[in-house]
Design a protein around this motif. Sequence first.
Motif, PDB file in Angstrom:
ATOM      1  N   GLN A   4      33.365   4.959  47.464  1.00  0.00           N
ATOM      2  CA  GLN A   4      32.563   3.738  47.344  1.00  0.00           C
ATOM      3  C   GLN A   4      31.229   3.854  48.101  1.00  0.00           C
ATOM      4  N   TYR A  18      14.675   2.267  39.578  1.00  0.00           N
ATOM      5  CA  TYR A  18      15.766   1.713  38.759  1.00  0.00           C
ATOM      6  C   TYR A  18      15.264   0.848  37.598  1.00  0.00           C
ATOM      7  N   ARG A  34      21.703  -9.364  27.816  1.00  0.00           N
ATOM      8  CA  ARG A  34      21.828 -10.260  28.967  1.00  0.00           C
ATOM      9  C   ARG A  34      21.554 -11.714  28.542  1.00  0.00           C
ATOM     10  N   ALA A  56      26.982  -7.676  42.378  1.00  0.00           N
ATOM     11  CA  ALA A  56      26.403  -6.358  42.030  1.00  0.00           C
ATOM     12  C   ALA A  56      25.044  -6.608  41.372  1.00  0.00           C
ATOM     13  N   ASP A  84      24.991  -7.772  46.644  1.00  0.00           N
ATOM     14  CA  ASP A  84      25.064  -6.329  46.364  1.00  0.00           C
ATOM     15  C   ASP A  84      25.206  -5.583  47.705  1.00  0.00           C
ATOM     16  N   ALA A 107      31.784  -6.608  46.229  1.00  0.00           N
ATOM     17  CA  ALA A 107      32.475  -7.525  45.314  1.00  0.00           C
ATOM     18  C   ALA A 107      33.913  -7.787  45.767  1.00  0.00           C
ATOM     19  N   GLN A 108      34.513  -6.792  46.395  1.00  0.00           N
ATOM     20  CA  GLN A 108      35.920  -6.926  46.780  1.00  0.00           C
ATOM     21  C   GLN A 108      36.100  -7.688  48.089  1.00  0.00           C
ATOM     22  N   SER A 123      27.005  -7.700  36.011  1.00  0.00           N
ATOM     23  CA  SER A 123      26.497  -6.971  34.842  1.00  0.00           C
ATOM     24  C   SER A 123      26.338  -5.496  35.183  1.00  0.00           C
TER      25      SER A 123
HETATM   26  C1  LIG Z   1      24.165  -0.256  37.403  1.00  0.00           C
HETATM   27  S1  LIG Z   1      23.732  -1.291  38.752  1.00  0.00           S
HETATM   28  C2  LIG Z   1      23.645  -2.870  37.954  1.00  0.00           C
HETATM   29  C3  LIG Z   1      22.701  -3.797  38.650  1.00  0.00           C
HETATM   30  C4  LIG Z   1      22.430  -5.117  37.932  1.00  0.00           C
HETATM   31  N1  LIG Z   1      23.588  -5.963  37.890  1.00  0.00           N
HETATM   32  C5  LIG Z   1      21.895  -4.888  36.547  1.00  0.00           C
HETATM   33  O1  LIG Z   1      22.467  -5.416  35.602  1.00  0.00           O
HETATM   34  O2  LIG Z   1      20.869  -4.209  36.415  1.00  0.00           O
HETATM   35  C6  LIG Z   1      25.240  -1.379  39.649  1.00  0.00           C
HETATM   36  C7  LIG Z   1      25.156  -2.124  40.974  1.00  0.00           C
HETATM   37  O3  LIG Z   1      26.470  -2.229  41.508  1.00  0.00           O
HETATM   38  C8  LIG Z   1      26.361  -2.196  42.918  1.00  0.00           C
HETATM   39  N2  LIG Z   1      27.695  -1.893  43.485  1.00  0.00           N
HETATM   40  C9  LIG Z   1      28.269  -0.692  43.658  1.00  0.00           C
HETATM   41  N3  LIG Z   1      29.473  -0.847  44.216  1.00  0.00           N
HETATM   42  C10 LIG Z   1      29.664  -2.181  44.400  1.00  0.00           C
HETATM   43  C11 LIG Z   1      30.717  -2.976  44.946  1.00  0.00           C
HETATM   44  N4  LIG Z   1      31.832  -2.435  45.383  1.00  0.00           N
HETATM   45  N5  LIG Z   1      30.551  -4.311  44.985  1.00  0.00           N
HETATM   46  C12 LIG Z   1      29.418  -4.878  44.497  1.00  0.00           C
HETATM   47  N6  LIG Z   1      28.403  -4.190  43.975  1.00  0.00           N
HETATM   48  C13 LIG Z   1      28.523  -2.857  43.918  1.00  0.00           C
HETATM   49  C14 LIG Z   1      25.312  -1.130  43.154  1.00  0.00           C
HETATM   50  O4  LIG Z   1      24.765  -1.189  44.442  1.00  0.00           O
HETATM   51  C15 LIG Z   1      24.316  -1.440  42.036  1.00  0.00           C
HETATM   52  O5  LIG Z   1      23.302  -2.295  42.476  1.00  0.00           O
END
Ligand SMILES: C[S@@+](CC[C@H](N)C(=O)[O-])C[C@H]1O[C@@H](n2cnc3c(N)ncnc32)[C@H](O)[C@@H]1O
Length: 234
Positions: A4, A18, A34, A56, A84, A107-108, A123
């Motif tokens: 993680q 990004y 979206r 996230a 995030d 998230a957890q 998302s």
């Molecule tokens: C592919 S990006 C998506 C970002 C945004 N939601 C979007 O739609 O563009 C994935 C995101 O998940 C976050 N992430 C990774 N592990 C996570 C976790 N355990 N809990 C919450 N967010 C997490 C990352 O930091 C990253 O910003």
Amino acid sequence: MQKQEKIVQMFNEIAPSYDKANRILSFGIDITWRKRACNYVLKNYDKTDLNIIDVACGTADMINIWQQEALKLDKKISKIIGIDPSEGMLKIAKEKYKKVTFIKAFAQDLPLENESADIMSISYGLRNVVERKKALKEFFRVLKKDGLLLILEFSKQEKKGFLSFFRDFYLKNILPILGGFLSKNKSAYEYLPNSIDHFLSEQELAKELQEIGFKIVKINNFSFGISSMFVAKK
Ligand SMILES: C[S@@+](CC[C@H](N)C(=O)[O-])C[C@H]1O[C@@H](n2cnc3c(N)ncnc32)[C@H](O)[C@@H]1O
């Protein structure tokens, strides 16, 4: 470093490029997915005064879409929070939306009160959550009764046809090269198709949600199944 932590570190590294990479690699089509998803959720939620949590949230793409779609439907968002664990992604989000509250958390393990949100969204993030079931339980805890959860995710393809061959070829061969060039981090864009392959099918995710207590409201596919939308009710 734990899995993680490595994932979050990877997002820290690609954060500056990004948004640009996302738009180019998806040909901008993710914006349509979206918008359609947020619009569906807002239309299917009775209340007009809303408390929304985007988990996230990354660079906060969903924050803007929630606000735009709510405006179109005459709904008021009283509070919207982005969450995030990646400092790099949150830094960009904060620069874009100075008035929105962003919290660094996983998230957890959400630092939020029970039954405090009308709508929660995640998302293209759930694939990255190693403790996924724990996170889904957290969403259930934080949502109000009848609250809606929106999940947007790239789904693992079960049916193999010409379109899925094309999609897999793009994801496995073209995207790592293009994404690697745009972000200067090829391994991050090799991780994307691998994480999709290791993720759940639509049916498996629906089952997990139901086991936690959610009722499935809608499962939809966008662009020939490239992206999936799940709407579930507490
Ligand atoms: C592919 S990006 C998506 C970002 C945004 N939601 C979007 O739609 O563009 C994935 C995101 O998940 C976050 N992430 C990774 N592990 C996570 C976790 N355990 N809990 C919450 N967010 C997490 C990352 O930091 C990253 O910003």
